[in-house]
Design a protein around this motif. Structure first.
Motif, PDB file in Angstrom:
ATOM      1  N   UNK A   1      30.482  88.533  50.592  1.00 19.02           N
ATOM      2  CA  UNK A   1      30.324  87.083  50.480  1.00 19.02           C
ATOM      3  C   UNK A   1      29.909  86.679  49.066  1.00 19.02           C
ATOM      4  N   UNK A   2      29.091  87.489  48.412  1.00 21.65           N
ATOM      5  CA  UNK A   2      28.685  87.183  47.039  1.00 21.65           C
ATOM      6  C   UNK A   2      29.896  87.243  46.103  1.00 21.65           C
ATOM      7  N   UNK A   3      30.770  88.233  46.309  1.00 18.27           N
ATOM      8  CA  UNK A   3      31.991  88.315  45.486  1.00 18.27           C
ATOM      9  C   UNK A   3      32.894  87.111  45.733  1.00 18.27           C
ATOM     10  N   UNK A   4      33.020  86.720  46.997  1.00 18.55           N
ATOM     11  CA  UNK A   4      33.847  85.563  47.341  1.00 18.55           C
ATOM     12  C   UNK A   4      33.264  84.289  46.735  1.00 18.55           C
ATOM     13  N   UNK A   5      31.961  84.123  46.802  1.00 16.91           N
ATOM     14  CA  UNK A   5      31.307  82.961  46.219  1.00 16.91           C
ATOM     15  C   UNK A   5      31.519  82.920  44.707  1.00 16.91           C
ATOM     16  N   UNK A   6      31.399  84.065  44.062  1.00 18.20           N
ATOM     17  CA  UNK A   6      31.619  84.127  42.622  1.00 18.20           C
ATOM     18  C   UNK A   6      33.055  83.727  42.278  1.00 18.20           C
ATOM     19  N   UNK A   7      34.014  84.211  43.058  1.00 17.04           N
ATOM     20  CA  UNK A   7      35.415  83.858  42.816  1.00 17.04           C
ATOM     21  C   UNK A   7      35.632  82.355  42.993  1.00 17.04           C
ATOM     22  N   UNK A   8      35.017  81.772  44.015  1.00 19.75           N
ATOM     23  CA  UNK A   8      35.158  80.330  44.238  1.00 19.75           C
ATOM     24  C   UNK A   8      34.520  79.532  43.105  1.00 19.75           C
ATOM     25  N   UNK A   9      33.359  79.973  42.644  1.00 21.21           N
ATOM     26  CA  UNK A   9      32.721  79.291  41.523  1.00 21.21           C
ATOM     27  C   UNK A   9      33.575  79.372  40.263  1.00 21.21           C
ATOM     28  N   UNK A  10      34.200  80.504  40.052  1.00 16.29           N
ATOM     29  CA  UNK A  10      35.063  80.656  38.873  1.00 16.29           C
ATOM     30  C   UNK A  10      36.284  79.761  38.993  1.00 16.29           C
ATOM     31  N   UNK A  11      36.839  79.652  40.213  1.00 22.84           N
ATOM     32  CA  UNK A  11      37.990  78.758  40.420  1.00 22.84           C
ATOM     33  C   UNK A  11      37.603  77.318  40.139  1.00 22.84           C
ATOM     34  N   UNK A  12      36.465  76.904  40.636  1.00 22.74           N
ATOM     35  CA  UNK A  12      36.013  75.523  40.437  1.00 22.74           C
ATOM     36  C   UNK A  12      35.745  75.267  38.961  1.00 22.74           C
ATOM     37  N   UNK A  13      35.125  76.222  38.281  1.00 23.19           N
ATOM     38  CA  UNK A  13      34.832  76.066  36.854  1.00 23.19           C
ATOM     39  C   UNK A  13      36.116  75.997  36.037  1.00 23.19           C
ATOM     40  N   UNK A  14      37.164  76.673  36.515  1.00 19.55           N
ATOM     41  CA  UNK A  14      38.444  76.653  35.807  1.00 19.55           C
ATOM     42  C   UNK A  14      39.237  75.388  36.111  1.00 19.55           C
ATOM     43  N   UNK A  15      38.745  74.562  37.019  1.00 14.44           N
ATOM     44  CA  UNK A  15      39.409  73.295  37.307  1.00 14.44           C
ATOM     45  C   UNK A  15      40.342  73.342  38.491  1.00 14.44           C
ATOM     46  N   UNK A  16      40.477  74.490  39.114  1.00 13.48           N
ATOM     47  CA  UNK A  16      41.352  74.595  40.280  1.00 13.48           C
ATOM     48  C   UNK A  16      40.560  74.422  41.551  1.00 13.48           C
ATOM     49  N   UNK A  17      41.237  73.980  42.567  1.00  9.66           N
ATOM     50  CA  UNK A  17      40.583  73.848  43.864  1.00  9.66           C
ATOM     51  C   UNK A  17      40.707  75.170  44.601  1.00  9.66           C
ATOM     52  N   UNK A  18      39.733  75.534  45.355  1.00  4.98           N
ATOM     53  CA  UNK A  18      39.804  76.791  46.081  1.00  4.98           C
ATOM     54  C   UNK A  18      40.838  76.748  47.192  1.00  4.98           C
ATOM     55  N   UNK A  19      41.368  77.906  47.516  1.00  3.23           N
ATOM     56  CA  UNK A  19      42.279  78.032  48.638  1.00  3.23           C
ATOM     57  C   UNK A  19      43.714  77.801  48.233  1.00  3.23           C
ATOM     58  N   UNK A  20      44.629  78.052  49.184  1.00  8.90           N
ATOM     59  CA  UNK A  20      46.050  77.855  48.910  1.00  8.90           C
ATOM     60  C   UNK A  20      46.367  76.367  48.773  1.00  8.90           C
ATOM     61  N   UNK A  21      47.314  76.069  47.963  1.00  9.65           N
ATOM     62  CA  UNK A  21      47.712  74.672  47.798  1.00  9.65           C
ATOM     63  C   UNK A  21      47.110  74.030  46.579  1.00  9.65           C
ATOM     64  N   UNK A  22      46.104  74.658  45.995  1.00  8.05           N
ATOM     65  CA  UNK A  22      45.563  74.180  44.733  1.00  8.05           C
ATOM     66  C   UNK A  22      44.805  72.878  44.835  1.00  8.05           C
ATOM     67  N   UNK A  23      45.126  71.932  43.920  1.00  9.13           N
ATOM     68  CA  UNK A  23      44.335  70.711  43.728  1.00  9.13           C
ATOM     69  C   UNK A  23      44.210  69.871  44.972  1.00  9.13           C
ATOM     70  N   UNK A  24      43.022  69.750  45.486  1.00  8.00           N
ATOM     71  CA  UNK A  24      42.800  68.958  46.680  1.00  8.00           C
ATOM     72  C   UNK A  24      42.729  67.475  46.381  1.00  8.00           C
ATOM     73  N   UNK A  25      42.665  67.073  45.116  1.00 10.65           N
ATOM     74  CA  UNK A  25      42.579  65.651  44.761  1.00 10.65           C
ATOM     75  C   UNK A  25      43.939  65.033  44.496  1.00 10.65           C
ATOM     76  N   UNK A  26      44.984  65.813  44.553  1.00 11.96           N
ATOM     77  CA  UNK A  26      46.329  65.283  44.281  1.00 11.96           C
ATOM     78  C   UNK A  26      46.791  64.450  45.482  1.00 11.96           C
ATOM     79  N   UNK A  27      47.556  63.388  45.174  1.00  8.49           N
ATOM     80  CA  UNK A  27      48.117  62.565  46.238  1.00  8.49           C
ATOM     81  C   UNK A  27      49.326  63.270  46.823  1.00  8.49           C
TER      82      UNK A  27
END
Length: 76
Positions: A46-72
């Protein structure tokens, strides 16, 4: 009873009871050790997964498949 006033049968029963309790305690300790080991593996995963999610967010991408959750969606 012997000359010291100790009943050998009672002493034998006490010894057997203590051995049984020690065996149960050893088994319980083994079970707890296995549980702690599994939980530590889960925590590390879980710590590795959390670190990966934090890195994704810091890089500007949304976590999970499909990418940016703010896109229309395309139908807007």
């Amino acid at each position: 009873m012997n000359e010291a006033g100790i009943d050998p049968a009672a002493l034998e029963k006490r010894l057997v009871d203590l051995e049984v309790k020690a065996a149960y305690a050893d088994d319980l300790l083994d079970q707890l050790n296995r549980t702690v080991f599994r939980q530590q593996q889960q925590i590390e995963s879980l710590a590795r997964e959390l670190l990966a999610l934090r890195q994704q967010i810091a890089a500007g991408g949304a976590p999970g498949p499909g990418g940016g959750g703010d896109e229309r969606p395309p139908h807007y």
